[in-house]
Scaffold this motif. Structure first.
Motif, mmCIF file in Angstrom:
data_model
loop_
_atom_site.group_PDB
_atom_site.id
_atom_site.type_symbol
_atom_site.label_atom_id
_atom_site.label_comp_id
_atom_site.label_asym_id
_atom_site.label_seq_id
_atom_site.Cartn_x
_atom_site.Cartn_y
_atom_site.Cartn_z
ATOM 1 N N UNK A 55 5.265 -4.518 -2.159
ATOM 2 C CA UNK A 55 4.171 -3.698 -1.616
ATOM 3 C C UNK A 55 4.035 -4.087 -0.152
ATOM 4 N N UNK A 56 4.081 -3.093 0.733
ATOM 5 C CA UNK A 56 4.106 -3.339 2.178
ATOM 6 C C UNK A 56 2.989 -2.556 2.850
ATOM 7 N N UNK A 57 2.349 -3.190 3.804
ATOM 8 C CA UNK A 57 1.410 -2.491 4.693
ATOM 9 C C UNK A 57 1.947 -2.684 6.101
ATOM 10 N N UNK A 74 0.390 -4.835 -9.009
ATOM 11 C CA UNK A 74 -0.425 -3.642 -9.271
ATOM 12 C C UNK A 74 -1.707 -3.731 -8.470
ATOM 13 N N UNK A 75 -2.534 -2.676 -8.584
ATOM 14 C CA UNK A 75 -3.854 -2.645 -7.934
ATOM 15 C C UNK A 75 -3.748 -2.972 -6.439
ATOM 16 N N UNK A 76 -2.790 -2.352 -5.767
ATOM 17 C CA UNK A 76 -2.554 -2.671 -4.357
ATOM 18 C C UNK A 76 -3.663 -2.093 -3.479
ATOM 19 N N UNK A 77 -4.180 -2.937 -2.589
ATOM 20 C CA UNK A 77 -5.153 -2.509 -1.572
ATOM 21 C C UNK A 77 -4.559 -2.832 -0.214
ATOM 22 N N UNK A 93 -2.936 -7.229 2.897
ATOM 23 C CA UNK A 93 -2.604 -6.444 1.711
ATOM 24 C C UNK A 93 -2.931 -7.309 0.497
ATOM 25 N N UNK A 94 -3.480 -6.658 -0.507
ATOM 26 C CA UNK A 94 -3.966 -7.352 -1.705
ATOM 27 C C UNK A 94 -3.343 -6.698 -2.933
#
Length: 257
Positions: A55-57, A74-77, A93-94
């Motif tokens: 998961x990347x921001x 999962x549940x990426x913020x 990123x969370x």
DNA sequence: ATGGTCGTTGCACGA
């Protein structure tokens, strides 16, 4: 769980080193900072080939944070949680990884005590605390890992006299780090090591690494539910050696046996 | 000794 954090100083420039390190060390979760990549330029396939979800921001040529995991993602913020003033840069990123809420953070550098960027750094840390309050409870399993650009105390810099009037060691920065920790987090490194002079970053210039001129600014903060189960932590300074290293070394924390 | 070395981009600037 073996979790790590590493400011790679450009994932484009560092991909061979990161691939080699992931294959060698095989952490369950790696928090990455300073990808310096646009959102769609993350090397998802290369990371996937090593068994990791990503998961990347991303933002472009500056900043950029990611989480890669082989124990669920999962549940990426991206950015701060809704309801908190959003940051203009890609610095947090969370995600949820195997029951642990993990945030990968790249705290603003601050530049100088009288610079606008310093005020931004303090504001950013206050919003990090608000983000935690909005997304978790202190009794949850929570990890906040990354480049904090703050040396928690004088043991964490090579010569405190060299830092008078500088960022990274000022009392307001240390106080706002404490405010974040008062959510219910601890600097897990200090659960296992009391020594001064153990660092995670060394300037590229002037042979700082070989002179031992560094700082410990890359931290793995954890709630008690995680910290009490942790068994060891190290800073992998071997990753700062060799061809085309990042100026940061990875920090690892083992949770459980 | 106010330097030095990387990364980005583009002929400087951030860390």
């Amino acid at each position: 769980m073996l979790i790590a954090t590493w400011n790679v100083n450009s994932l484009k420039a560092r991909l061979p080193r990161v691939e080699e390190w992931l294959a060698d060390v095989a952490p369950d979760v790696l928090c990455i900072q300073e990808t310096k990549l646009a959102q769609d330029k993350f090397p998802t396939e290369a990371i996937s080939a090593l068994g990791y979800e990503s998961a990347h921001f991303g933002q472009g040529q500056w900043n950029g944070v990611a989480i890669v995991s082989k124990v669920g993602l999962s549940n990426v913020i991206t950015n701060f949680a809704s309801g908190i003033e959003q940051d203009g840069e890609a610095r947090i990123i969370t995600a949820l990884c195997d029951g642990v809420q993990v945030s990968s953070v790249y705290v603003p550098n601050g530049r100088a005590l009288d610079h606008d960027h310093y005020t931004y750094k303090l504001s950013w840390m206050s919003r990090l605390r608000a983000h935690l309050d909005a997304t978790a409870k202190k009794t949850d399993k929570v990890i906040v890992a990354g480049d904090f650009n703050i040396a928690p105390d004088d043991r964490d810099v090579w010569d405190v006299s060299q830092f008078e009037g500088s960022t990274h060691v000022s009392q307001p920065e240390r106080d706002v780090l404490e405010t974040v920790c008062e959510f219910g987090l601890e600097d897990t490194f200090r659960r296992f090591h009391d020594d001064a002079g153990i660092f995670s970053w060394w300037d590229y210039r002037g042979g700082s690494f070989h002179k031992g001129h560094g700082m410990r600014i890359d931290l793995i903060l954890a709630t008690r539910a995680v910290a009490e189960e942790s068994t060891w932590t190290i800073i992998d300074r071997n990753a700062r050696k060799g061809e085309q290293p990042s100026d940061h070394a990875p920090v690892l924390l083992k949770i459980g046996k």
